[in-house]
Design a protein around this motif. Structure first.
Motif, PDB file in Angstrom:
ATOM      1  N   LEU A 265       0.983  -1.041  -0.070  1.00 11.73           N
ATOM      2  CA  LEU A 265      -0.054   0.084   0.105  1.00 11.73           C
ATOM      3  C   LEU A 265       1.012   1.595   0.223  1.00 11.73           C
ATOM      4  O   LEU A 265       0.308   2.353  -0.896  1.00 11.73           O
ATOM      5  CB  LEU A 265      -0.888  -0.190   1.575  1.00 11.73           C
ATOM      6  N   ASP A 266       1.671   1.828   0.823  1.00 19.03           N
ATOM      7  CA  ASP A 266       2.638   2.420   0.679  1.00 19.03           C
ATOM      8  C   ASP A 266       3.041   2.636  -0.025  1.00 19.03           C
ATOM      9  O   ASP A 266       3.626   3.747  -0.825  1.00 19.03           O
ATOM     10  CB  ASP A 266       4.163   2.253   1.860  1.00 19.03           C
ATOM     11  N   GLU A 267       3.930   1.465  -0.954  1.00 18.34           N
ATOM     12  CA  GLU A 267       5.127   2.170  -2.258  1.00 18.34           C
ATOM     13  C   GLU A 267       4.012   2.178  -3.458  1.00 18.34           C
ATOM     14  O   GLU A 267       4.278   2.046  -4.973  1.00 18.34           O
ATOM     15  CB  GLU A 267       6.095   0.517  -2.108  1.00 18.34           C
ATOM     16  N   TRP A 268       3.157   1.408  -3.510  1.00 23.77           N
ATOM     17  CA  TRP A 268       2.442   1.579  -4.941  1.00 23.77           C
ATOM     18  C   TRP A 268       0.641   2.004  -4.504  1.00 23.77           C
ATOM     19  O   TRP A 268       0.526   3.294  -4.958  1.00 23.77           O
ATOM     20  CB  TRP A 268       1.852  -0.097  -4.969  1.00 23.77           C
ATOM     21  N   ALA A 269      -0.397   1.810  -3.395  1.00 19.66           N
ATOM     22  CA  ALA A 269      -1.676   1.839  -3.938  1.00 19.66           C
ATOM     23  C   ALA A 269      -1.463   3.516  -3.859  1.00 19.66           C
ATOM     24  O   ALA A 269      -2.392   4.344  -3.948  1.00 19.66           O
ATOM     25  CB  ALA A 269      -2.204   1.171  -2.717  1.00 19.66           C
ATOM     26  N   TYR A 270      -1.391   3.701  -2.478  1.00 19.50           N
ATOM     27  CA  TYR A 270      -0.739   5.355  -1.496  1.00 19.50           C
ATOM     28  C   TYR A 270       0.106   5.402  -2.139  1.00 19.50           C
ATOM     29  O   TYR A 270       0.205   6.810  -1.381  1.00 19.50           O
ATOM     30  CB  TYR A 270      -1.439   5.386  -0.507  1.00 19.50           C
ATOM     31  N   GLN A 271       1.586   5.498  -3.163  1.00 21.55           N
ATOM     32  CA  GLN A 271       2.289   5.735  -3.032  1.00 21.55           C
ATOM     33  C   GLN A 271       2.057   7.199  -4.295  1.00 21.55           C
ATOM     34  O   GLN A 271       2.915   8.499  -3.676  1.00 21.55           O
ATOM     35  CB  GLN A 271       3.277   5.387  -3.854  1.00 21.55           C
ATOM     36  N   ARG A 272       1.029   7.852  -4.864  1.00 25.05           N
ATOM     37  CA  ARG A 272       0.736   8.683  -5.781  1.00 25.05           C
ATOM     38  C   ARG A 272       0.050   9.310  -6.081  1.00 25.05           C
ATOM     39  O   ARG A 272      -1.273   7.892  -5.881  1.00 25.05           O
ATOM     40  CB  ARG A 272       1.759   9.068  -6.135  1.00 25.05           C
ATOM     41  N   PRO A 273      -1.005   9.805  -5.536  1.00 27.97           N
ATOM     42  CA  PRO A 273      -2.863   9.908  -6.269  1.00 27.97           C
ATOM     43  C   PRO A 273      -2.685   9.756  -7.577  1.00 27.97           C
ATOM     44  O   PRO A 273      -2.059   9.901  -8.619  1.00 27.97           O
ATOM     45  CB  PRO A 273      -2.510  12.002  -6.509  1.00 27.97           C
ATOM     46  N   TYR A 274      -3.792   8.649  -8.033  1.00 29.79           N
ATOM     47  CA  TYR A 274      -4.430   8.019  -8.950  1.00 29.79           C
ATOM     48  C   TYR A 274      -5.272   8.811  -9.696  1.00 29.79           C
ATOM     49  O   TYR A 274      -6.760   9.193  -8.451  1.00 29.79           O
ATOM     50  CB  TYR A 274      -4.484   6.493  -8.970  1.00 29.79           C
ATOM     51  N   THR A 275      -5.388   9.095 -10.442  1.00 29.98           N
ATOM     52  CA  THR A 275      -7.153   9.418 -11.583  1.00 29.98           C
ATOM     53  C   THR A 275      -7.674   8.737 -11.699  1.00 29.98           C
ATOM     54  O   THR A 275      -9.069   8.972 -12.011  1.00 29.98           O
ATOM     55  CB  THR A 275      -6.717  10.463 -12.291  1.00 29.98           C
ATOM     56  N   SER A 276      -7.030   7.199 -11.869  1.00 28.64           N
ATOM     57  CA  SER A 276      -7.946   6.095 -11.871  1.00 28.64           C
ATOM     58  C   SER A 276      -7.864   4.719 -10.961  1.00 28.64           C
ATOM     59  O   SER A 276      -6.581   4.576 -11.288  1.00 28.64           O
ATOM     60  CB  SER A 276      -8.389   5.640 -13.247  1.00 28.64           C
ATOM     61  N   ASP A 277      -9.356   3.681 -11.362  1.00 27.32           N
ATOM     62  CA  ASP A 277      -8.682   2.507 -10.488  1.00 27.32           C
ATOM     63  C   ASP A 277      -6.993   1.558 -11.516  1.00 27.32           C
ATOM     64  O   ASP A 277      -6.180   1.035 -11.983  1.00 27.32           O
ATOM     65  CB  ASP A 277      -9.560   2.156 -11.290  1.00 27.32           C
ATOM     66  N   HIS A 278      -7.649   2.100 -13.299  1.00 22.57           N
ATOM     67  CA  HIS A 278      -6.592   1.600 -14.366  1.00 22.57           C
ATOM     68  C   HIS A 278      -5.435   2.110 -14.300  1.00 22.57           C
ATOM     69  O   HIS A 278      -4.620   1.569 -15.245  1.00 22.57           O
ATOM     70  CB  HIS A 278      -7.502   1.883 -15.845  1.00 22.57           C
ATOM     71  N   GLU A 279      -5.096   3.531 -14.405  1.00 18.14           N
ATOM     72  CA  GLU A 279      -3.940   3.925 -13.752  1.00 18.14           C
ATOM     73  C   GLU A 279      -2.792   3.158 -12.811  1.00 18.14           C
ATOM     74  O   GLU A 279      -1.934   3.096 -13.240  1.00 18.14           O
ATOM     75  CB  GLU A 279      -4.443   5.683 -13.572  1.00 18.14           C
ATOM     76  N   ARG A 280      -3.994   3.223 -11.236  1.00 17.42           N
ATOM     77  CA  ARG A 280      -3.402   2.397 -10.579  1.00 17.42           C
ATOM     78  C   ARG A 280      -3.101   0.385 -10.550  1.00 17.42           C
ATOM     79  O   ARG A 280      -1.959   0.206 -10.373  1.00 17.42           O
ATOM     80  CB  ARG A 280      -4.246   2.832  -9.602  1.00 17.42           C
ATOM     81  N   GLN A 281      -3.504   0.425 -11.922  1.00 18.22           N
ATOM     82  CA  GLN A 281      -3.488  -0.633 -12.006  1.00 18.22           C
ATOM     83  C   GLN A 281      -2.171  -0.914 -12.906  1.00 18.22           C
ATOM     84  O   GLN A 281      -1.680  -1.924 -12.839  1.00 18.22           O
ATOM     85  CB  GLN A 281      -4.441  -1.926 -12.390  1.00 18.22           C
ATOM     86  N   GLN A 282      -2.313   0.021 -13.328  1.00 16.55           N
ATOM     87  CA  GLN A 282      -0.988  -0.499 -14.744  1.00 16.55           C
ATOM     88  C   GLN A 282       0.223  -0.030 -14.111  1.00 16.55           C
ATOM     89  O   GLN A 282       1.170  -0.585 -14.641  1.00 16.55           O
ATOM     90  CB  GLN A 282      -1.086   1.171 -15.171  1.00 16.55           C
ATOM     91  N   ALA A 283       0.200   0.560 -13.022  1.00 15.92           N
ATOM     92  CA  ALA A 283       1.324   0.676 -12.122  1.00 15.92           C
ATOM     93  C   ALA A 283       2.217   0.151 -11.185  1.00 15.92           C
ATOM     94  O   ALA A 283       2.401  -0.698 -10.115  1.00 15.92           O
ATOM     95  CB  ALA A 283       1.857   2.008 -10.851  1.00 15.92           C
TER      96      ALA A 283
END
Length: 286
Positions: A265-283
């Motif tokens: 969560l610290d290093e991926w999910a909450y590492q930076r603000p995402y504009t969509s769930d797809h963008e977070r999944q890409q990371a």
């Protein structure tokens, strides 16, 4: 243990003292022979004469009389508060009317471990372990994570707009299998945590670990509904895996995968603000 710059060890002190006491050497001759001062030679000779070999060991530098030492009643109160409330030196100092450094010295003097080394629930020292070989035990757990609506959530839009934009987004379920010995982890983002989904995840995780040269022997899970059903037990049996469960209300037993989820969560999910769930999944794969 002697100071690292001490010219004499216990053996050297004994040799010096025997030269003076047993062989009758003058103090100055013994001091010159052993490369110490006249007073040092006299000290060890006197201790040998009074105490024998036992007098050659180091003594504590603590004074015999300490009029300013913290009273025993205050010290016991510090230890009692630490044991009952598990608080640090600063809060102990406020409650007991002493300096934080004094509270810290009291804890150190009595061998009280730091809070970071204690289990928060029981106050007992954390007992850490590690399995002897890869695959001997694999920890499995699910982390529930809110999905991000298109346009962003409260981290991007603020609390008010983010709350209005989150309707119907649902949750992501991060299923993780982590090897106890190597800390090698395998994670999938799945739509739910039902028994068939968990069983299918175990099958894929077992295959993935096999490609890494690891054969899973046991899996450890909590007592969630999906892990207590026959679907899970049958899948474990088919894969040749022995299922294990943590003690109820004791998540620390599965703490290694819990800690991995926090890192995720610290290093991926909450590492930076995402504009969509797809963008977070890409990371996610990064």
């Amino acid at each position: 243990m002697s100071h690292r710059n001490a010219p004499l060890t216990e053996t050297g002190r004994l040799r010096l003292a025997r030269c003076v006491v047993d062989d009758g050497w003058p103090l100055r001759r013994a001091a010159e022979r052993f490369q110490v001062s006249h007073t040092t030679a006299a000290r060890w000779a006197t201790r040998y004469r009074d105490l024998g070999t036992a007098g050659m060991s180091d003594r504590t530098s603590r004074p015999h009389h300490q009029p300013l030492r913290t009273p025993n009643e205050v010290e016991q109160r510090v230890l009692t508060l630490r044991r009952e409330h598990r608080i640090g030196p600063l809060r102990l100092a406020v409650r007991c009317g002493i300096a934080p450094s004094t509270a810290h010295r009291i804890l150190t003097r009595n061998g009280v471990p730091p809070l970071a080394a204690l289990d928060r629930a029981t106050g007992e020292p954390v007992r850490r372990y590690e399995r002897a070989r890869p695959g001997e035990l694999v920890h499995i757990d699910v982390k529930k994570l809110g999905r991000i609506p298109d346009g962003g959530g409260h981290r991007t839009l603020g609390r008010a707009d983010g709350r209005r934009n989150r309707t119907g987004t649902g949750y992501a379920y991060l299923h993780t299998a982590l090897d106890d010995h190597t800390r090698l982890a395998y994670t999938e983002d799945l739509p739910d945590e039902t028994a068939p989904t968990c069983a299918a995840f175990l099958t894929r995780a077992t295959a993935w670990f096999a490609t890494q040269g690891i054969t899973i022997e046991r899996v450890l899970t909590d007592n969630a509904w999906a892990y207590t059903k026959n679907t899970w037990r049958d899948t474990c049996r088919d894969l040749g895996i022995s299922p294990r469960w943590t003690r109820p209300w004791r998540p620390q037993t599965n703490g290694k995968v819990e800690r991995f989820h926090r890192t995720l969560l610290d290093e991926w999910a909450y590492q930076r603000p995402y504009t969509s769930d797809h963008e977070r999944q890409q990371a996610f794969t990064d």
